[in-house]
Design an enzyme around this catalytic site. Structure first.
Site, PDB file in Angstrom:
ATOM      1  N   HIS A 479       0.830  -1.208   0.000  1.00 54.67           N
ATOM      2  CA  HIS A 479       0.000   0.000   0.000  1.00 54.67           C
ATOM      3  C   HIS A 479       0.868   1.264   0.000  1.00 54.67           C
ATOM      4  O   HIS A 479       0.731   2.127  -0.869  1.00 54.67           O
ATOM      5  CB  HIS A 479      -0.912  -0.015   1.239  1.00 54.67           C
ATOM      6  CG  HIS A 479      -1.768   1.204   1.362  1.00 54.67           C
ATOM      7  ND1 HIS A 479      -3.097   1.218   0.996  1.00 54.67           N
ATOM      8  CD2 HIS A 479      -1.499   2.452   1.812  1.00 54.67           C
ATOM      9  CE1 HIS A 479      -3.590   2.421   1.208  1.00 54.67           C
ATOM     10  NE2 HIS A 479      -2.641   3.191   1.714  1.00 54.67           N
ATOM     11  N   GLU A 480       1.762   1.338   0.984  1.00 53.97           N
ATOM     12  CA  GLU A 480       2.589   2.542   1.088  1.00 53.97           C
ATOM     13  C   GLU A 480       3.498   2.674  -0.121  1.00 53.97           C
ATOM     14  O   GLU A 480       3.789   3.786  -0.570  1.00 53.97           O
ATOM     15  CB  GLU A 480       3.402   2.527   2.382  1.00 53.97           C
ATOM     16  CG  GLU A 480       2.559   2.553   3.654  1.00 53.97           C
ATOM     17  CD  GLU A 480       1.521   3.683   3.682  1.00 53.97           C
ATOM     18  OE1 GLU A 480       1.767   4.733   3.045  1.00 53.97           O
ATOM     19  OE2 GLU A 480       0.471   3.511   4.313  1.00 53.97           O
ATOM     20  N   HIS A 483       1.708   4.495  -2.825  1.00 52.06           N
ATOM     21  CA  HIS A 483       1.819   5.955  -2.624  1.00 52.06           C
ATOM     22  C   HIS A 483       3.205   6.432  -3.053  1.00 52.06           C
ATOM     23  O   HIS A 483       3.354   7.488  -3.665  1.00 52.06           O
ATOM     24  CB  HIS A 483       1.659   6.307  -1.142  1.00 52.06           C
ATOM     25  CG  HIS A 483       0.250   6.280  -0.626  1.00 52.06           C
ATOM     26  ND1 HIS A 483      -0.774   6.969  -1.227  1.00 52.06           N
ATOM     27  CD2 HIS A 483      -0.284   5.692   0.485  1.00 52.06           C
ATOM     28  CE1 HIS A 483      -1.892   6.787  -0.512  1.00 52.06           C
ATOM     29  NE2 HIS A 483      -1.623   6.010   0.519  1.00 52.06           N
ATOM     30  N   HIS A 486       3.496   6.948  -6.618  1.00 50.37           N
ATOM     31  CA  HIS A 486       2.757   8.148  -7.022  1.00 50.37           C
ATOM     32  C   HIS A 486       3.681   9.375  -6.921  1.00 50.37           C
ATOM     33  O   HIS A 486       3.620  10.278  -7.746  1.00 50.37           O
ATOM     34  CB  HIS A 486       1.544   8.318  -6.090  1.00 50.37           C
ATOM     35  CG  HIS A 486       0.432   9.145  -6.659  1.00 50.37           C
ATOM     36  ND1 HIS A 486      -0.641   9.535  -5.899  1.00 50.37           N
ATOM     37  CD2 HIS A 486       0.221   9.670  -7.885  1.00 50.37           C
ATOM     38  CE1 HIS A 486      -1.463  10.251  -6.641  1.00 50.37           C
ATOM     39  NE2 HIS A 486      -0.966  10.348  -7.853  1.00 50.37           N
TER      40      HIS A 486
HETATM   41 ZN   LIG Z   1      -2.838   5.233   2.044  1.00 50.36          ZN
END
Ligand SMILES: [Zn+2]
Length: 693
Positions: A479-480, A483, A486
């Site tokens: 998940h991280e 990010h 991104h």
């Molecule tokens: Zn998040």
């Protein structure tokens, strides 16, 4: 010796890649450096605002985007250290600087001269011949100013600045209070009776925590998520589970100097007043105006679609847990400190999935290789560890990220995976530097490369032993990292729309989408290997993981939705009358009829998403909103027949990971997917289709 020559924060950073000179920075450097950087940005703003030239995109918008680079650099370093490696001295600076930094921000947004120029350009925006990104940046800045009170006049303007300054102090204190309660607690386990039921990996982490805290001849359970959740899941000792659970849910709710109840109460009242000054009836209306959802009605509509099936499923899950307890001769009501324990027993009975049997296949190092490998297969980038680059703690790893095809440097990745007392809890992505290409004309540089960090709070394995992750931990890692991509893959001109600078109900799309690759069979077979034998995870274990993926989703969904609905209710109030937040929360849960024993992800007194900053206030729903997008978005790969389909990956990179906020969110999603998102894939993934409500 002047400040400019002896303070490493304000001198040029000559370290490789311009990384922060961590070793030279002391807490006492920050306050004077902040003052100097604030003054510098005020001079830059003054130069833009007082220019005698007519406003143009270049002399106003682009110039404003370039302003304050020194402050941005210092602030990023400061808040990264305050979160990852804090100290009483840094915390004191944090309290000391909260108000002046908020005042500086108000001074910019309430600078009439600058707003007048932006407003003039905004009115003529259709005639300026702007690129799509330029038009978007102008709109964003204009909206930033309006939402920060630029249109306010007279006493309203003064009051607005006061409110923002007070909110900055309160949100800082809120986070520090939670940290204080987390560091103060330790459950000390002395003998085999206290350890009953705990598998080796929990014992190893508890042993390490005892060593870290100087507790001799015992094991320590802390309130870090990676300690407390396994403890609640495995401990046979109902009394100790209850004790640990009570401490966990009471964070921020103790009489005395760390009590967050009055802090949250005042924050809510001030936010309501802030919204009122904007002419909004509630803070939720104000907050939602600048999101992809756009309104409370749109959020409610999504929450309603998920709430009833989730609650129905949680009720059924509860009955099954109750029956299991009864079959073991225990006649008890399933309470919040029991749910995870019996759910784990039931999960083992149904799927034969034993956390302790899964974890050996998920050593941290392998999972880090897995995220890098997925990024390489999707986006053609590789991660090269650089042990020589500076970091702020020996556990932190720093990587160069390069485009595999031509070795072009894409950015720097800072990976900080372990829990420690000096780090706040949770997992997050942050930046030391954002990607942009908005340089002064004549500047030789091709642009600013991003420096992106991922923080996790995994319990470190005992000395000489690997750190083994649960499947949930591995999901957090993915998940991280989503990010992180991104931030790293960002390819825009202006810093204002770089990387994760997108609406908050869109920002979880890149991260939640990335979680999907962890569940891919071919990724598991390649990377989930036993830390001792190097054997890949057996097919039948993968099959059981898949079968179990919807297990307990009623519980998880209700806990999340309960927090979401309390968040929305607290911020939807139309009166600034102070409320008793504990009583308010109780009343809301009763009204929602949350099934007994489930509880909520975060209670208001420690709900940092809402109260450590405004970033998720009336915005906790954003995870679910983004999940609609990620479930639907991942189907694009499924439809193309491969999780690494190059065409889908290319569109994903161009329109989502690289685009930052340079496009409007709905439009970006449509460009990637070819259509609007559907809610069905989300319901399917959570096993909430066809539940008898
Ligand atoms: Zn998040």
């Amino acid at each position: 010796m002047t400040l400019a020559t002896c303070n490493p924060l304000v001198q040029p950073w000559t370290t490789p890649h311009g990384l922060p000179p961590f070793a030279d920075v002391r807490p006492e450097h920050f306050a004077p450096a902040f003052s100097m950087a604030i003054a510098e940005q005020l001079r830059e703003i003054e130069a833009i605002a007082s220019s005698t030239e007519a406003p143009t995109f270049e002399n106003t918008v682009a110039a404003f985007d370039r302003s304050g680079r020194l402050l941005v650099r210092i602030r990023a370093l400061f808040y990264n250290l305050a979160a990852s490696e804090t100290s009483p001295a840094l915390q004191a600076v944090e309290r000391e600087m909260a108000a002046p930094l908020a005042a500086h921000s108000s001074a910019i947004y309430l600078d009439g001269g600058l707003f007048k120029r932006l407003d003039a350009l905004y009115e003529r925006r259709a005639t300026l011949g702007l690129t799509q990104e330029e038009a978007r940046v102008l709109e964003r800045f204009h909206l930033d100013f309006v939402r920060a009170g630029a249109r306010l006049v007279g006493p309203a303007r003064e009051r607005y600045a006061q409110i923002m300054s007070r909110l900055a102090e309160l949100t800082t204190r809120f986070g520090q209070n939670v940290l204080a309660d987390e560091s103060a607690f330790r459950l000390v386990l002395r003998d085999e009776r206290d350890l009953a039921g705990l598998p080796d990996f929990v014992r190893a982490a508890a042993c390490q925590a005892a060593v870290d805290r100087g507790v001799a001849d015992a094991f320590v359970i802390t309130l870090s998520r990676s300690h407390i959740v396994p403890f609640l899941t495995f401990s046979d000792r109902r009394d100790l589970r209850e004790q640990a659970w009570r401490a966990w849910v009471a964070r921020g709710e103790h009489d005395g100097e760390h009590d967050n109840r009055p802090v949250a109460q005042e924050i809510l009242a001030l936010r309501q007043e802030q919204a009122g000054l904007h002419g909004c009836e509630s803070y939720a209306d104000y907050a939602l105006a600048d999101t992809m959802a756009g309104s409370q009605a749109a959020v409610d509509s999504l929450l309603q679609q998920v709430w009833a099936p989730a609650k129905a499923r949680a009720e059924r899950e509860r009955e099954a847990l109750q029956a299991l307890a009864l079959s073991q001769g225990e006649s008890l009501q399933i309470e919040e400190w029991d749910w995870r324990y019996y759910a784990e027993k039931l999960r083992q009975a149904r799927y034969g999935l034993d956390e302790a049997a899964i974890k050996p296949y998920f050593p941290l190092e392998r999972m880090v290789e897995a995220v890098f490998d997925c990024a390489q297969r999707l986006f053609g980038i590789r991660f090269v560890v650089r042990a020589d680059l500076p970091a702020y703690h020996p556990d932190v790893k720093v990587y160069e990220v390069r485009q595999t095809a031509d070795e072009t440097l894409v950015g720097i990745f800072v990976h900080d995976n372990f829990a420690r007392p000096s780090k706040r809890s949770g997992a997050w992505m942050s930046v030391y530097r954002s990607q942009s290409r908005n340089m002064l004309a004549g500047s030789a540089d091709g642009g600013v490369l991003p420096v992106v960090a991922n923080n996790n709070n995994f319990a470190k394995g005992a000395p000489g032993e690997p750190t083994l992750l649960s499947f949930d931990d591995a999901r957090t890692l993915f998940h991280e990292f989503g990010h992180g991509l991104h931030g790293l893959l960002s390819s825009v001109t202006f810093e204002r729309v770089s990387g994760t600078q997108v609406p908050r109900d869109f920002v979880e799309l890149p991260s939640q989408l990335f979680e999907h690759w962890l569940s891919e069979r071919e990724v598991l077979k390649r990377h989930a290997r036993h830390y001792r034998t190097n054997e890949p995870i057996p097919d039948e274990l993968v099959a059981r993981l898949e079968a179990a993926s919807k297990f307990n989703q009623g519980y998880e969904t209700v806990r999340y939705l309960a927090s979401t609905r309390v968040d929305m209710a607290a911020h939807a109030q139309r009166s600034a009358e102070p409320i008793d937040i504990a009583a308010f929360e109780r009343a809301e849960l009763l009204r929602l009829e949350v099934p007994r024993g489930v509880g909520m992800n975060h209670r208001l007194p420690h709900f940092q998403h809402l109260f450590s900053s405004a970033s998720y206030a009336a915005g906790y729903y954003a995870y679910l909103w983004s999940e609609v997008l990620d479930a639907d978005g991942y189907d694009a790969f499924t439809e193309a027949g491969s999780p690494f389909d190059p065409d889908v990956a290319r569109r994903l990179r161009n329109f989502i990971y690289a685009a930052g906020g340079s496009r409007e969110s709905r439009e970006a999603y449509r460009a990637f997917r070819g259509r609007d998102p559907s809610v069905r894939p989300l319901l399917r993934e959570r096993g909430l289709l066809d539940v008898d409500a």
